[in-house]
Design a protein around this motif. Structure first.
Motif, mmCIF file in Angstrom:
data_model
loop_
_atom_site.group_PDB
_atom_site.id
_atom_site.type_symbol
_atom_site.label_atom_id
_atom_site.label_comp_id
_atom_site.label_asym_id
_atom_site.label_seq_id
_atom_site.Cartn_x
_atom_site.Cartn_y
_atom_site.Cartn_z
ATOM 1 N N ASP A 53 36.013 34.076 36.578
ATOM 2 C CA ASP A 53 37.024 34.266 37.624
ATOM 3 C C ASP A 53 36.511 35.228 38.704
ATOM 4 O O ASP A 53 36.804 35.074 39.873
ATOM 5 C CB ASP A 53 38.316 34.829 37.033
ATOM 6 C CG ASP A 53 38.993 33.814 36.132
ATOM 7 O OD1 ASP A 53 38.832 32.608 36.375
ATOM 8 O OD2 ASP A 53 39.700 34.247 35.195
ATOM 9 N N GLU A 54 35.749 36.227 38.247
ATOM 10 C CA GLU A 54 35.220 37.203 39.192
ATOM 11 C C GLU A 54 33.764 37.454 38.836
ATOM 12 O O GLU A 54 33.432 37.773 37.713
ATOM 13 C CB GLU A 54 36.004 38.519 39.088
ATOM 14 C CG GLU A 54 35.533 39.564 40.065
ATOM 15 C CD GLU A 54 36.369 40.828 39.943
ATOM 16 O OE1 GLU A 54 35.762 41.897 39.897
ATOM 17 O OE2 GLU A 54 37.605 40.732 39.881
ATOM 18 N N TYR A 55 32.898 37.274 39.796
ATOM 19 C CA TYR A 55 31.470 37.494 39.575
ATOM 20 C C TYR A 55 31.072 38.768 40.293
ATOM 21 O O TYR A 55 31.223 38.881 41.496
ATOM 22 C CB TYR A 55 30.658 36.296 40.076
ATOM 23 C CG TYR A 55 29.182 36.488 39.889
ATOM 24 C CD1 TYR A 55 28.638 36.512 38.613
ATOM 25 C CD2 TYR A 55 28.341 36.642 40.974
ATOM 26 C CE1 TYR A 55 27.278 36.671 38.419
ATOM 27 C CE2 TYR A 55 26.976 36.812 40.789
ATOM 28 C CZ TYR A 55 26.453 36.826 39.509
ATOM 29 O OH TYR A 55 25.122 36.999 39.323
ATOM 30 N N VAL A 56 30.632 39.725 39.522
ATOM 31 C CA VAL A 56 30.246 41.022 40.122
ATOM 32 C C VAL A 56 28.765 41.179 40.005
ATOM 33 O O VAL A 56 28.161 40.976 39.030
ATOM 34 C CB VAL A 56 30.956 42.190 39.410
ATOM 35 C CG1 VAL A 56 30.573 43.520 40.044
ATOM 36 C CG2 VAL A 56 32.438 41.987 39.448
#
Length: 56
Positions: A53-56
């Motif tokens: 969902d979130e790529y950091v």
């Protein structure tokens, strides 16, 4: 050979003066610059983060 830390700036300067000139001096010409390879995002890169969902 035992190496110790200098106790004063004068001792440090004296120690540095013993370093051979060939080591202290830089070459007359700078190294040749190389261009970095072009980087592209491939499908396999995208697939690694597809479910996140979130790529950091």
């Amino acid at each position: 050979m035992q190496t110790t830390e200098p106790d004063s700036i004068a001792e440090l300067i004296a120690d540095c003066a013993q370093i051979p000139r060939s080591v202290r001096e830089s070459p007359n010409t700078p190294p040749i610059q190389r261009h970095a390879a072009v980087w592209e995002v491939t499908d396999s890169c995208r697939a690694q983060v597809a479910d996140l969902d979130e790529y950091v």
